[in-house]
Design an enzyme around this catalytic site. Structure first.
Site, short mmCIF file in Angstrom:
data_model
loop_
_atom_site.label_atom_id
_atom_site.label_comp_id
_atom_site.label_asym_id
_atom_site.label_seq_id
_atom_site.Cartn_x
_atom_site.Cartn_y
_atom_site.Cartn_z
N LEU A 129 0.84 -1.21 0.00
CA LEU A 129 0.00 0.00 0.00
C LEU A 129 0.87 1.26 0.00
CD1 LEU A 129 -2.76 -0.97 2.60
CD2 LEU A 129 -2.91 -1.04 0.11
N LYS A 161 5.68 -0.32 13.13
CA LYS A 161 5.04 0.35 11.99
C LYS A 161 4.53 1.73 12.37
CE LYS A 161 3.61 -3.95 9.71
NZ LYS A 161 2.45 -4.81 9.32
#
Length: 811
Positions: free
Chosen positions: A610, A679
């Site tokens: 993504l 993340k």
């Protein structure tokens, strides 16, 4: 009438000399043929004479080899009979003269320049007699009678006017084939044998062509013509169809050994075209050198040439500033001592002048200049003059560079991005040549990167080192393999995998690898893949446009990034360790990449394929500010909470995630939330926040003691959580809610934890292992920007890594 010159390789073997015969005899106009000595004979004559001069009796064996070579050549190319006997007799007479000279040198153990010149002249005298007998109707001419030299600066220099008049007199009547030995000449005063220098046969041909106003000059050699670069260094180099006289001269003067540099000048003034042809490929197009180039090719540069034999001498000192005549003294002193300067670079401040000379001239040049400026050095006005050695000079050449903005900028920018330091540079106002000096170790890389950057190569090349060929890395290699041909055809991009590394073995090769069989090659030929070995191979290859691709999760491999970036090697990382490590390390890596003009990309660290990080960067670069981030970033956890049901207990969903390869081999890594913390830290940093992993508040849904012990212990204990999860799930179901493990950044405060989301929440309908991210910014306040899609899986992660690689190539 045309003049044809054949070099040593063209008359060096039976096949080539017979090819010369066919080429000459097929000419449909009178020709004057100039030949060099048989290939390798000139070197052998020089070596034999040196052996004789030192009193080494082994010179006789070398001389016998010279005799054998010529006698065998005659027996092979001239049929047995009267002609062969006559030719052997004439060649024998010349060889007997040569033998006597060698014997004299051996006896007195002295080799004067006059004797040396006489000895080397026999190479062309022997070959020309042989070829004259071989070609039907050829008449032999002695070039010593009309090519005349005089002494200047202790060097034999052509007397142009006398030579031109003698050539015209000698060729008042031109036979169908005139055969002339190249290279050799004689002194106009003494009559002693002289020569025009190594490669001088080209010059002989040019002198005769110009004096007689020939239609063309053909130089037959062992290559198809001038090439865009040295094919031994650049495999994609190709033949240049047309060059102007200026372009050819520039290339010759900087190491392109196709034509002896002085050759071009005589025919240039008569506008006589030069055709470079290959004796071994006579049907090839070759290269034409002429006044006006009509080629539709509009590339800024035509070719690249280099001299890997450079010393740079710098005369510098504050006492030079504003002083008239310093450069005059420099070049006068060098000229008086016969030292040739091929590059000059001076700062506008007049504080320093750098000159490029051959290594052989460096010591003498320093000695001469230190003597010339002895007084200035003594009082400190000028620094002692030293030579910087082990350098190489590169020149890019092309008349299309004239008035084309940005050529120099592109050249030096390209070199800089590849970590190549330019020591000195020079460009004349003619704008046909930009020359620069680099360390000799950087020569190969310099030539390749320029050839690639200026589209002299058929393809732009990106050299890849792929570390980790497991699920993600293996998928990446397969994606590259399947796309290689398409990218070359449609985008002019060649992805060249030059290194493949796994946990135990590694293979490296400049030539690249067949990706269809890389695992077998890695297994059979792989060497130990220790950290030091990887670093030495990747950095030591010093290859241009290089990218290190990390598809591992190794903290040790991440430690190599800094070194790679400092050596101008871009880094693409699926590995999250570096970007989520200590903030100072993260900033340092980003800073080094920016300063060195290379890339440090890690898009797949968050959201697999993504475009999350790129989107955040685009928003910030365009002046927006990230206020809040809410995201489901673990495809594994989303899969688990989507699968849990009355029929599938919590423990079973974890096992399913492992079996489907969504989770790590040890799923506790996913369940601990560490991956999501990393993340979130990466996203927060890219959004402009200084944050460490320890700053993230973690709310776990599995008791911490489950993360202790072995993996087997975990699998035994985890079913004990099923009942509690099922009870909570039933409540959740009645409230029409779903579980989502959410990462959140709000006003610089970061947290991760399990949340219950209702049907109206964007995260409610998130399926499978998908990821979703909401970005609230100053521009997107009321309606946050949403990015959603597959957030896990080897193929999509590999595709994201591939996209980062392509962004480096700007495709």
């Amino acid at each position: 009438m045309k003049v044809m010159k054949f070099g040593g390789t063209s008359v060096g073997s039976v096949d080539s000399i017979l090819s010369v015969k066919r080429i000459v005899e097929s000419a449909n106009e009178p020709v004057i043929v100039i030949v060099s000595a048989l290939g390798g004979i000139t070197d052998r004559l020089i070596n034999t004479s040196k052996m004789a001069a030192t009193g080494d009796p082994a010179y006789e064996g070398e001389f016998r080899e010279i005799v054998f070579r010529h006698v065998e050549m005659i027996k092979e190319v001239v049929p047995a009979g009267e002609r062969q006997v006559g030719l052997l007799r004439r060649i024998g007479e010349l060889l007997n003269e040569l033998k006597d000279i060698f014997q004299g040198v051996y006896l007195i153990k002295d080799l004067s320049s006059k004797t040396a010149d006489t000895i080397v002249s026999y190479g062309e005298r022997l070959s020309s007699v042989l070829v004259a007998e071989l070609i039907e109707g050829a008449e032999w001419y002695d070039s010593r009678t009309f090519i005349k030299t005089e002494k200047k600066h202790n060097k034999d220099t052509l007397d142009v006017d006398l030579t031109n008049s003698l050539v015209k007199a000698a060729f008042q009547k031109i036979p169908k084939v005139a055969l002339v030995p190249g290279f050799i000449s004689s002194d106009k005063t003494t009559g002693n044998v002289t020569n025009l220098g190594r490669g001088g046969s080209d010059y002989t041909a040019s002198i005769i062509a110009a004096a007689l106003d020939a239609n063309s000059l053909e130089i037959w050699t062992d290559v198809d013509g001038f090439m865009t670069a040295d094919p031994r260094v650049i495999s994609t180099a190709y033949t240049i169809a047309e060059l102007s006289y200026v372009e050819a001269t520039e290339l010759c003067n900087f190491g392109a050994k196709v034509v002896y540099p002085p050759t071009i000048y005589p025919v240039y003034h008569k506008n006589i075209p030069i055709l470079i042809k290959n004796t071994f490929n006579p049907d090839g197009v070759g290269t034409v050198i002429k006044q006006n180039v009509t080629s539709p090719e509009c590339k800024a540069i035509k070719g690249i040439s280099s001299i890997n034999d450079t010393s740079l001498i710098t005369v510098q000192g504050l006492g030079m500033v504003g002083v008239i005549g310093v450069n005059y003294r420099i070049f006068k002193a060098l000229a008086k001592n016969g030292i040739s300067v091929f590059l000059v670079s001076q700062a506008s401040s007049e504080n320093s002048t750098s000159i490029g000379v051959r290594n052989a001239d460096a010591d003498l040049a320093c000695e001469v200049l230190n003597d010339e400026f002895a007084k200035e050095i003594e009082v400190g006005e000028i620094s002692p003059i030293l030579a910087e050695r082990d350098l190489a000079t590169v020149a890019i050449v092309g008349e299309n560079m004239k008035h084309t903005p940005g050529i120099a900028g592109k050249l030096f920018g390209t070199l800089g991005r590849n970590g190549i330091n330019v020591i000195a540079c020079a460009q004349g106002a003619s704008e046909t040549n930009i020359s620069f000096v680099v360390d000799s170790k950087s020569l190969r890389k310099s030539l390749n990167v320029i050839h690639d950057s200026f589209f002299l190569s058929e393809f732009q090349v990106l050299n890849l080192f792929i570390c980790g060929v497991g699920t993600v890395g293996g998928s990446l290699v397969e994606q590259i393999r399947s796309q290689q041909q398409k990218l070359m055809v449609e985008n002019g991009l060649k992805l060249h995998v030059v290194g493949i590394i796994d946990a135990s073995k590694a293979i490296f090769s400049r030539q690249g690898f067949d990706l269809a069989n890389f695992r077998e090659e890695l297994k059979d030929k792989g060497k130990e893949s220790s950290l030091e070995a990887i670093r030495e191979e990747v950095v030591g290859m010093n290859i241009f446009n290089s990218v290190f691709v990390d598809c591992t999760a190794s903290p040790d491999i991440a430690l190599l990034y800094k070194d790679f970036l400092q050596h101008n090697i871009s880094v693409v990382a699926a590995n999250k360790i570096a970007a989520s490590s200590a903030y100072e390390n993260y900033r340092e890596l980003k800073t080094i990449a920016r300063q060195r003009g290379v890339k440090f990309l890690f898009e797949t660290n968050v959201g697999a394929g993504l475009p999350i990080i790129n989107t955040i960067n685009d928003l910030i670069h365009s002046g927006d500010k990230i206020l809040k981030i809410e995201a489901v970033l673990s495809g594994t956890l989303n899969y688990i909470f989507n699968k849990i049901s009355a029929d599938i207990p919590f423990s079973r969903t974890i096992k399913m995630a492992q079996e489907e390869r969504y989770s790590e081999p040890d799923p506790r890594i996913d369940l601990s939330g560490k991956d999501v913390v990393r993340k979130l830290v990466i996203l927060a940093r890219e959004a402009g926040y200084c944050i460490e992993q320890e700053d993230v508040e973690t709310n776990l849904f599995v008791p911490t003691d489950f993360f202790d012990g072995s993996l087997d212990d975990f699998w035994k204990r985890v079913p004990s959580l099923d009942a509690d999860f099922e009870a909570r799930r039933q409540v959740l179901e009645t409230e029409h809610k779903h579980w989502r493990f959410v990462a959140k950044l709000d006003n610089g405060k970061a947290s991760v934890g399990l949340q219950e989301v209702g049907a109206n929440h964007p995260f409610y309908g998130l399926e499978g292992s998908n990821n979703i991210i909401l970005l609230t910014t100053e521009r997107y306040k009321e309606y946050p920007m949403m990015i959603q899609g597959y957030g896990a899986g080897a193929d999509v992660t590999a595709a994201g890594v591939f996209a980062d690689i392509m962004s480096i190539a700007n495709v």
